[in-house]
Motif scaffolding. Sequence first.
Motif, PDB file in Angstrom:
ATOM      1  N   MET A   1      13.055  41.684  -3.920  1.00  0.00           N
ATOM      2  CA  MET A   1      14.364  42.069  -4.469  1.00  0.00           C
ATOM      3  C   MET A   1      15.146  42.845  -3.408  1.00  0.00           C
ATOM      4  O   MET A   1      14.681  43.073  -2.308  1.00  0.00           O
ATOM      5  N   GLY A   2      16.345  43.238  -3.785  1.00  0.00           N
ATOM      6  CA  GLY A   2      17.176  43.966  -2.839  1.00  0.00           C
ATOM      7  C   GLY A   2      17.994  43.010  -2.000  1.00  0.00           C
ATOM      8  O   GLY A   2      19.201  43.072  -1.968  1.00  0.00           O
ATOM      9  N   LYS A   3      17.300  42.076  -1.390  1.00  0.00           N
ATOM     10  CA  LYS A   3      18.010  41.105  -0.564  1.00  0.00           C
ATOM     11  C   LYS A   3      18.765  40.137  -1.485  1.00  0.00           C
ATOM     12  O   LYS A   3      18.202  39.573  -2.407  1.00  0.00           O
ATOM     13  N   GLU A   4      20.041  39.971  -1.192  1.00  0.00           N
ATOM     14  CA  GLU A   4      20.845  39.114  -2.055  1.00  0.00           C
ATOM     15  C   GLU A   4      20.435  37.656  -1.907  1.00  0.00           C
ATOM     16  O   GLU A   4      20.268  37.162  -0.799  1.00  0.00           O
ATOM     17  N   GLU A   5      20.272  37.020  -3.027  1.00  0.00           N
ATOM     18  CA  GLU A   5      19.870  35.620  -3.001  1.00  0.00           C
ATOM     19  C   GLU A   5      21.024  34.764  -2.486  1.00  0.00           C
ATOM     20  O   GLU A   5      22.171  34.952  -2.876  1.00  0.00           O
ATOM     21  N   LYS A   6      20.715  33.822  -1.638  1.00  0.00           N
ATOM     22  CA  LYS A   6      21.747  32.950  -1.093  1.00  0.00           C
ATOM     23  C   LYS A   6      22.255  32.018  -2.194  1.00  0.00           C
ATOM     24  O   LYS A   6      21.499  31.509  -2.997  1.00  0.00           O
ATOM     25  N   LYS A   7      23.573  31.842  -2.230  1.00  0.00           N
ATOM     26  CA  LYS A   7      24.166  30.970  -3.238  1.00  0.00           C
ATOM     27  C   LYS A   7      24.482  29.606  -2.633  1.00  0.00           C
ATOM     28  O   LYS A   7      24.825  29.502  -1.464  1.00  0.00           O
ATOM     29  N   ALA A   8      24.375  28.579  -3.474  1.00  0.00           N
ATOM     30  CA  ALA A   8      24.565  27.225  -2.968  1.00  0.00           C
ATOM     31  C   ALA A   8      26.036  26.881  -2.746  1.00  0.00           C
ATOM     32  O   ALA A   8      26.368  26.011  -1.960  1.00  0.00           O
ATOM     33  N   ILE A   9      26.928  27.562  -3.473  1.00  0.00           N
ATOM     34  CA  ILE A   9      28.350  27.226  -3.366  1.00  0.00           C
ATOM     35  C   ILE A   9      29.100  28.328  -2.624  1.00  0.00           C
ATOM     36  O   ILE A   9      29.000  29.505  -2.950  1.00  0.00           O
ATOM     37  N   SER A  10      29.864  27.906  -1.626  1.00  0.00           N
ATOM     38  CA  SER A  10      30.692  28.854  -0.901  1.00  0.00           C
ATOM     39  C   SER A  10      32.119  28.298  -0.869  1.00  0.00           C
ATOM     40  O   SER A  10      32.297  27.137  -0.544  1.00  0.00           O
ATOM     41  N   PRO A  11      33.132  29.097  -1.196  1.00  0.00           N
ATOM     42  CA  PRO A  11      33.070  30.484  -1.656  1.00  0.00           C
ATOM     43  C   PRO A  11      32.510  30.613  -3.077  1.00  0.00           C
ATOM     44  O   PRO A  11      32.450  29.626  -3.798  1.00  0.00           O
ATOM     45  N   THR A  12      32.140  31.847  -3.434  1.00  0.00           N
ATOM     46  CA  THR A  12      31.675  32.090  -4.802  1.00  0.00           C
ATOM     47  C   THR A  12      32.894  32.193  -5.725  1.00  0.00           C
ATOM     48  O   THR A  12      34.034  32.262  -5.256  1.00  0.00           O
ATOM     49  N   ARG A  13      32.645  32.259  -7.023  1.00  0.00           N
ATOM     50  CA  ARG A  13      33.744  32.397  -7.990  1.00  0.00           C
ATOM     51  C   ARG A  13      34.531  33.672  -7.745  1.00  0.00           C
ATOM     52  O   ARG A  13      35.749  33.713  -7.843  1.00  0.00           O
ATOM     53  N   GLU A  14      33.781  34.709  -7.395  1.00  0.00           N
ATOM     54  CA  GLU A  14      34.379  36.018  -7.150  1.00  0.00           C
ATOM     55  C   GLU A  14      35.317  35.961  -5.942  1.00  0.00           C
ATOM     56  O   GLU A  14      36.383  36.559  -5.938  1.00  0.00           O
ATOM     57  N   GLU A  15      34.898  35.196  -4.930  1.00  0.00           N
ATOM     58  CA  GLU A  15      35.680  35.157  -3.680  1.00  0.00           C
ATOM     59  C   GLU A  15      36.950  34.316  -3.806  1.00  0.00           C
ATOM     60  O   GLU A  15      38.017  34.717  -3.358  1.00  0.00           O
ATOM     61  N   ASP A  16      36.812  33.116  -4.387  1.00  0.00           N
ATOM     62  CA  ASP A  16      37.974  32.221  -4.499  1.00  0.00           C
ATOM     63  C   ASP A  16      37.680  31.164  -5.558  1.00  0.00           C
ATOM     64  O   ASP A  16      37.111  30.119  -5.264  1.00  0.00           O
TER      65      ASP A  16
END
Length: 506
Positions: A1-16
């Motif tokens: 834990m602690g380390k952020e899990e890599k997301k498959a979609i870039s950008p994320t919903r939060e970003e754009d």
Amino acid sequence: MGKEEKKAISPTREEDYSEWYQQVVKASDMAERSPVRGCMVIKPWGYSLWENIVRELDDMFKEVGVKNAYFPLFIPLSFLEKEASHVEGFAKECAVVTHHRLEKNADGRLVPAGPLTEPLVVRPTSETIIGDAFSKWVSSYRDLPLLINQWVNVVRWEMRTRIFLRTSEFLWQEGHAAHATEKEAMERTRLMLDIYARLAEEYLALPVTKGRKTAAERFPGAVETFCIEAMMQDRKALQVGTSHFLGQNFAKASEIKFQSFEEKEEYAWTVSWGASTRMIGGIIMMHGDDDGVILPPRVASSHVVFIPIYRSPDDKPKVMEYIQKIAMELKSSFYCDRKIRVEIDDRDTGGARGWEWIKKGIPLRVEVGPRDMSQDSVYVARRDKPHREKISMKRDFFVKEITNILDEIQNNLYEKAVSFKEKNTLQVDGGKAFYEFFTPLNKEQPEIHGGFALSHWCGTGECEAKIKEDLSVTVRCIPLEQEKEKGKCVCCGRPSSGRVVFAKAY
Ligand SMILES: [Zn+2]
């Protein structure tokens, strides 16, 4: 834990959020842009989702007596002109066929030739061409009601397009009914709206608000338009389906007349209703996460994928045999009256396979390796849970429980959507609070704002237009289920007799 899990979609919903949507469509392999301006190619994974939606909706229509038929793609311009506000409403979006032949010109290039005496409009909707048929099919009250639907493509020349949400060509169904009385026609309008709400909530896992449109937002030519509105994760509204009470407007335009029981000649009362491939956009936008799509099991393109895991190629045949047996059993069992849909991914692409299915949003991923086999087990991951959360299950238990697990996922998606919609639907009173509510929450994403505002509106087109001009916010609907309540219009302060739903919309 602690380390952020890599997301498959870039950008994320939060970003754009808006770019996230485009990337999810791509990553899920559901559809892509075509070389034809504003038109999409729907790929097998997206098309099978559509087929499942079609099956459910088609069954619901047939349950209430609606029959399928097919009408021409082309509508003579003179037909469209029969109903003045109808043609005015669609004029800007019409694709028009003016020639019927190609000829080589002096430079050897093919050019249109053979001008048509009357241009043909590629159907944007079919009230007028179906109205013409109805006028021939109806002569007595005994011919009514006439309940027809067609599953077709339509063309509306959109300036700005977005896959599934707004495309120049899209797939849809359009239902058309003719009734003997106003009351029956209105009941039909509401019945079809209820069917759409059932499809959205029980199958697409999208909670919706049912309501009527304001005069400004009505279908061109309709007396009253009813709609269902869902909230997406950026808190914007998506109109999922509409049902129109057309009064006698189209019956008069197309001469749909009948002899009544009292032997008087009367115009019929007509209704039309439509829902389209934009529902797929709604599923993606509401249920997707930063790893891709999450498909509601009841309409999912497929329910479960088996992924064989083995170190030595010698193990492959044994693992495949084990999987084939389970797959056979599942394929002959049912989930919600439909055969369970099963994929087997035996490509030798290692870990990448798992991620592909995550992005595509399949509800269940099942890994099977020699160790699982020796324990008579399978290793199950749910798309609505964190990816690492995999559970070992006895194979027979899994086969027996799969429908319950799918139902749990379906309910989970729906409950999540309900609480999101509730959390972001607020009663907003007074102009200041209203303008603040629709102020962007974050500078990077100016589109994202408060959500659905339940606010008072005086009912005038002026206030509606001013709010649209100032904030790009519209009255999504006047909710059908709400208590009468006196208040003051958020725009002008004049008295209002009830709240309406204001939101930004797709
Ligand atoms: Zn007002």
